[in-house]
Scaffold this active site. Structure first.
Site, PDB file in Angstrom:
ATOM      1  N   ARG A  13       0.873  -1.195   0.000  1.00 52.28           N
ATOM      2  CA  ARG A  13       0.000   0.000   0.000  1.00 52.28           C
ATOM      3  C   ARG A  13       0.896   1.226   0.000  1.00 52.28           C
ATOM      4  O   ARG A  13       1.736   1.387   0.879  1.00 52.28           O
ATOM      5  CB  ARG A  13      -0.914   0.021   1.231  1.00 52.28           C
ATOM      6  CG  ARG A  13      -1.657   1.348   1.382  1.00 52.28           C
ATOM      7  CD  ARG A  13      -2.734   1.348   2.439  1.00 52.28           C
ATOM      8  NE  ARG A  13      -3.905   0.609   2.015  1.00 52.28           N
ATOM      9  CZ  ARG A  13      -5.111   0.717   2.578  1.00 52.28           C
ATOM     10  NH1 ARG A  13      -5.297   1.541   3.603  1.00 52.28           N
ATOM     11  NH2 ARG A  13      -6.129   0.007   2.132  1.00 52.28           N
TER      12      ARG A  13
ATOM     13  N   HIS B  41      -7.610   0.825  -6.123  1.00 54.15           N
ATOM     14  CA  HIS B  41      -7.802  -0.017  -4.933  1.00 54.15           C
ATOM     15  C   HIS B  41      -8.444  -1.326  -5.399  1.00 54.15           C
ATOM     16  O   HIS B  41      -9.600  -1.615  -5.115  1.00 54.15           O
ATOM     17  CB  HIS B  41      -8.677   0.711  -3.911  1.00 54.15           C
ATOM     18  CG  HIS B  41      -8.625   0.111  -2.541  1.00 54.15           C
ATOM     19  ND1 HIS B  41      -7.832  -0.975  -2.216  1.00 54.15           N
ATOM     20  CD2 HIS B  41      -9.285   0.442  -1.388  1.00 54.15           C
ATOM     21  CE1 HIS B  41      -8.000  -1.273  -0.933  1.00 54.15           C
ATOM     22  NE2 HIS B  41      -8.876  -0.432  -0.416  1.00 54.15           N
TER      23      HIS B  41
ATOM     24  N   GLN C 102     -10.289  -3.899  -2.994  1.00 51.49           N
ATOM     25  CA  GLN C 102     -11.609  -3.480  -2.522  1.00 51.49           C
ATOM     26  C   GLN C 102     -12.683  -3.899  -3.528  1.00 51.49           C
ATOM     27  O   GLN C 102     -13.758  -4.372  -3.153  1.00 51.49           O
ATOM     28  CB  GLN C 102     -11.629  -1.954  -2.337  1.00 51.49           C
ATOM     29  CG  GLN C 102     -12.947  -1.423  -1.832  1.00 51.49           C
ATOM     30  CD  GLN C 102     -13.270  -1.892  -0.427  1.00 51.49           C
ATOM     31  OE1 GLN C 102     -12.431  -1.817   0.456  1.00 51.49           O
ATOM     32  NE2 GLN C 102     -14.474  -2.393  -0.202  1.00 51.49           N
TER      33      GLN C 102
ATOM     34  N   ASP D  93     -17.594   7.098  -0.811  1.00 48.65           N
ATOM     35  CA  ASP D  93     -16.319   6.962  -0.103  1.00 48.65           C
ATOM     36  C   ASP D  93     -16.004   8.327   0.509  1.00 48.65           C
ATOM     37  O   ASP D  93     -16.651   9.329   0.185  1.00 48.65           O
ATOM     38  CB  ASP D  93     -15.229   6.515  -1.105  1.00 48.65           C
ATOM     39  CG  ASP D  93     -13.887   6.234  -0.431  1.00 48.65           C
ATOM     40  OD1 ASP D  93     -13.839   6.102   0.814  1.00 48.65           O
ATOM     41  OD2 ASP D  93     -12.860   6.153  -1.152  1.00 48.65           O
TER      42      ASP D  93
ATOM     43  N   CYS E 128     -16.581   1.604   1.219  1.00 43.54           N
ATOM     44  CA  CYS E 128     -15.401   0.757   1.450  1.00 43.54           C
ATOM     45  C   CYS E 128     -14.903   0.848   2.889  1.00 43.54           C
ATOM     46  O   CYS E 128     -14.194  -0.045   3.341  1.00 43.54           O
ATOM     47  CB  CYS E 128     -14.294   1.158   0.485  1.00 43.54           C
ATOM     48  SG  CYS E 128     -13.803   2.880   0.647  1.00 43.54           S
TER      49      CYS E 128
ATOM     50  N   ARG F  87     -13.531  -8.815   2.346  1.00 42.68           N
ATOM     51  CA  ARG F  87     -12.131  -8.561   2.007  1.00 42.68           C
ATOM     52  C   ARG F  87     -11.300  -9.818   2.245  1.00 42.68           C
ATOM     53  O   ARG F  87     -10.423 -10.145   1.459  1.00 42.68           O
ATOM     54  CB  ARG F  87     -11.579  -7.401   2.866  1.00 42.68           C
ATOM     55  CG  ARG F  87     -12.271  -6.057   2.655  1.00 42.68           C
ATOM     56  CD  ARG F  87     -12.057  -5.515   1.248  1.00 42.68           C
ATOM     57  NE  ARG F  87     -10.652  -5.414   0.922  1.00 42.68           N
ATOM     58  CZ  ARG F  87      -9.876  -4.377   1.245  1.00 42.68           C
ATOM     59  NH1 ARG F  87     -10.391  -3.327   1.828  1.00 42.68           N
ATOM     60  NH2 ARG F  87      -8.587  -4.371   0.915  1.00 42.68           N
TER      61      ARG F  87
HETATM   62  N1   CP Z   1     -11.374  -0.255   2.780  1.00 39.61           N
HETATM   63  C1   CP Z   1     -10.091  -0.264   3.146  1.00 39.61           C
HETATM   64  O1   CP Z   1      -9.167  -0.497   2.349  1.00 39.61           O
HETATM   65  O2   CP Z   1      -9.883  -0.006   4.478  1.00 39.61           O
HETATM   66  P1   CP Z   1      -8.487   0.209   5.204  1.00 39.61           P
HETATM   67  O3   CP Z   1      -7.932   1.531   4.742  1.00 39.61           O
HETATM   68  O4   CP Z   1      -8.818   0.192   6.648  1.00 39.61           O
HETATM   69  O5   CP Z   1      -7.564  -0.905   4.816  1.00 39.61           O
HETATM   70  N1  NVA Z   2     -10.269   6.625  -1.016  1.00 45.16           N
HETATM   71  C1  NVA Z   2      -9.800   6.238   0.298  1.00 45.16           C
HETATM   72  C2  NVA Z   2     -10.003   4.780   0.492  1.00 45.16           C
HETATM   73  C3  NVA Z   2      -9.590   4.246   1.823  1.00 45.16           C
HETATM   74  C4  NVA Z   2      -9.769   2.767   1.939  1.00 45.16           C
HETATM   75  C5  NVA Z   2      -8.350   6.641   0.462  1.00 45.16           C
HETATM   76  O1  NVA Z   2      -7.571   6.455  -0.481  1.00 45.16           O
HETATM   77  O2  NVA Z   2      -7.993   7.134   1.531  1.00 45.16           O
END
Ligand code: CP
Ligand code: NVA
Length: 303
Positions: A109, A136, A139, A217, A257, A285
């Site tokens: 990540r 992502h 997700q 989101d 999400c 997930r």
């Molecule tokens: N939805 C999601 O990816 O959550 P986190 O940021 O907690 O991993």
């Molecule tokens: N769009 C959000 C998703 C978090 C899971 C971000 O990138 O912070």
């Protein structure tokens, strides 16, 4: 299914579009089996290690990947930037090459998609994108499994994504496009991204007509904190509330999400109300990531 007609398995999973239609459906089928038998696959990758490197915070992705690895018999190692030599100048390529000699897969990540691409180019094991500013894709797997569980099929479903057009939106458009799920995005002018297959409107009420799901989101994604004030103002007309959700199909679900900010992108009444499937999305997930890891590492869609 013989090996010859089995759907193609990508080397890495960096974008939802790395999967084929058949591959994505095979992955969802495998995830369904894994969800039904949480302890049925512990011998699958016994003795292998999973290196998880997170440069941004995470609750769901971090813990679900660690749990998915455990369920496959793998040792999950969650690594933070300050624990690696990257911060002291070791290159991404050298890090990827080194991690590949210990781990059977790398989960990453980070901020720029280029970072994930660079790691994947140097790694000799599969690399999984656990979120970048652009995508992502993990997700989207859980989202599609959730929709299929709820409606019994995917082809012909319509999702209204209301608010920002971000990494989650992009991956949902890409994954949905593979399996006949139409994603209509309602976002302010100028926020949209160029993603093949995305249908963009600017009126939330237009997007939700005929929708099987209303998805939103956060308005401020990780890394965008400097733009917080401007984004709150720009996106205020896009809050998902009961009046908006009522304009969708009578059986429409609400999706997010997570993490969520109640009374910002969604009202508490909607996210905590009867249409909400957000906990099912979060739960899904784990089996989807478990299926993904097995497919990428063992190069098969079934046990
Ligand atoms: N939805 C999601 O990816 O959550 P986190 O940021 O907690 O991993
Ligand atoms: N769009 C959000 C998703 C978090 C899971 C971000 O990138 O912070």
């Amino acid at each position: 299914m013989t090996n010859l007609d089995a759907p193609a398995i990508p080397r890495h999973y960096l974008r939802a579009s790395d999967l084929t239609t058949e591959g994505l459906l095979a992955l969802l089928d495998l995830a369904e089996q894994m969800k039904a038998r949480p302890h049925g696959f512990v011998e699958a990758l016994r003795g292998d290690t999973l290196a998880c490197f997170f440069e941004k915070p995470s609750t769901r992705t971090r813990v679900s990947f660690a749990a998915a690895a455990e369920r496959l018999g793998m040792l999950p190692l969650v690594l933070r930037p300050d624990e690696l030599q990257l911060g002291r100048g070791e290159t991404l390529a050298d890090t990827a090459r080194t991690l590949s000699s210990y781990a059977a897969a790398i989960v990453l990540r980070t901020y720029a998609q280029d970072t994930v691409d660079e790691i994947a180019a140097a790694a000799t094991v599969p690399v999984v994108n656990a979120l970048t500013d652009q995508h992502h894709p993990c997700q989207a797997l859980a989202d599609l499994l959730t929709l299929r569980e709820r409606f019994g099929h995917l082809e012909g479903l319509r999702v209204a994504f209301v608010g920002d057009f971000n990494n989650v939106t992009t991956s949902l458009v890409e994954a949905g496009g593979l399996v006949g799920v139409e994603v209509v995005v309602a976002c302010p002018p100028g926020v949209e991204r160029r993603v093949e297959g995305a249908i963009v409107v600017h009126e939330p009420s237009e997007a939700v007509v005929g929708a099987h799901a209303v998805y939103t989101d956060v308005w401020v994604s990780m890394g965008d904190e400097d733009e917080r004030a401007a984004r709150m103002e720009l996106l205020a007309p896009y809050r998902v509330d009961e009046a908006l959700v009522t304009r969708a199909r009578p059986d429409a679900v609400f999706m997010h999400c997570l993490p969520a900010h109640r009374e910002e992108e969604v009202t508490g009444a909607v996210i905590d109300g009867p249409r909400s499937v957000v906990w099912q999305q979060a739960e899904n997930r784990l089996p989807t990531e478990e299926a993904l890891l097995l497919a990428l590492v063992a190069r098969r869609w079934e046990l």
